[in-house]
Design an enzyme around this catalytic site. Sequence first.
Site, mmCIF file in Angstrom:
data_model
loop_
_atom_site.group_PDB
_atom_site.id
_atom_site.type_symbol
_atom_site.label_atom_id
_atom_site.label_comp_id
_atom_site.label_asym_id
_atom_site.label_seq_id
_atom_site.Cartn_x
_atom_site.Cartn_y
_atom_site.Cartn_z
ATOM 1 N N ALA A 65 0.862 -1.186 0.000
ATOM 2 C CA ALA A 65 0.000 0.000 0.000
ATOM 3 C C ALA A 65 0.896 1.233 0.000
ATOM 4 O O ALA A 65 2.046 1.180 0.453
ATOM 5 C CB ALA A 65 -0.902 -0.020 1.224
ATOM 6 N N GLY A 109 0.717 -5.098 1.032
ATOM 7 C CA GLY A 109 -0.480 -5.182 0.200
ATOM 8 C C GLY A 109 -0.212 -5.798 -1.166
ATOM 9 O O GLY A 109 -1.125 -6.341 -1.785
ATOM 10 N N GLU A 112 -0.534 -9.365 -0.589
ATOM 11 C CA GLU A 112 -1.953 -9.632 -0.321
ATOM 12 C C GLU A 112 -2.778 -9.571 -1.612
ATOM 13 O O GLU A 112 -3.690 -10.378 -1.808
ATOM 14 C CB GLU A 112 -2.469 -8.628 0.713
ATOM 15 N N GLU A 132 4.828 -5.084 7.139
ATOM 16 C CA GLU A 132 4.066 -4.021 7.803
ATOM 17 C C GLU A 132 4.549 -3.749 9.217
ATOM 18 O O GLU A 132 4.489 -2.626 9.716
ATOM 19 C CB GLU A 132 2.573 -4.384 7.842
#
Length: 258
Positions: A65, A109, A112, A132
């Site tokens: 992200a 992300g 993911e 993260e």
Amino acid sequence: MEYSNIIVETRGRVGLITLNRPKAMNALNDQLIDEVGHALDGFEKNEEIGAIVITGSEKAFAAGADIGAMANYSHMDAYKGDYITRNWERLKSCRKPIIAAVAGFALGGGCELAMMCDMIFAADTAKFGQPEVKLGVLPGAGGTQRLPRAIGKAKAMDMCLTSRMMDAAEAERAGLVARIVPADRLVDEAIEAATVIAGFSLPVIMMIKESVNRAFESSLSEGLLFERRTFHSAFGLEDQKEGMAAFIEKRKPDFKHR
Ligand code: HXC
């Protein structure tokens, strides 16, 4: 919709989405995920598309992200907004199969996003990680949920707690990755596999995707019942008649996707 963060193309019956924020290692901002969702809507509506490939660049599938975009979020920004993770649900709801073709970094992300796809093809350069924890947060789009289901608790804990990356060989051994491919063949091989899939009966392909996914949402007996009922329903398809007739007549089936 004009796309500024992705490139959308078709190759025969395959839809190809290329994540394209090269200056930011394909960091996933809100707009990029909205664009992916919009492209998926188009591919789902298009009868001529039977399978989808999502890829990134040689350097990065996606490095997570967008840290700059979310650095100053409050709890309420994160909770109430449509961004960070809510618009990601579109990937999960896609009924046509999606192959993630991953080269370089698939972090946070990015890992993911790849796991939301139906299978991952990894270039030998691929690196998967959930870093993260280094940013003072935890995975927010499946890293603590899809990853242990894919590779087991031990390795998922190792990745999420220590932020250690896995290379392509380890990811394949662990079950995260379906195939390892030389980097210069990655997208071609993903498109070839997607073309094979798209040549089969689309409703059957959708049923297979639904049924395999049910294995992760239900008990074995419920999943087996779902599979059996879905199998029964396949006998309502013209493509089942065609597929079995073609076998008996020793010819190639001509599926009409109905
Ligand atoms: C914003 C990013 C970024 C990210 C890289 N960049 N990752 N920008 N968000 N996630 C930017 C860098 O700031 C830099 O911009 C440019 O991309 C190139 O990156 P470098 O760090 O210079 O490259 P390199 O040294 O090769 O290192 C590559 C890297 C590293 C290992 C991928 O960039 C990295 O660790 N990135 C962060 C990975 C991460 O923590 N991901 C998890 C994010 S949190 P400039 O302008 O300086 O050139 C997350 C939560 C998901 O994903 C929750 C669900 C939605």
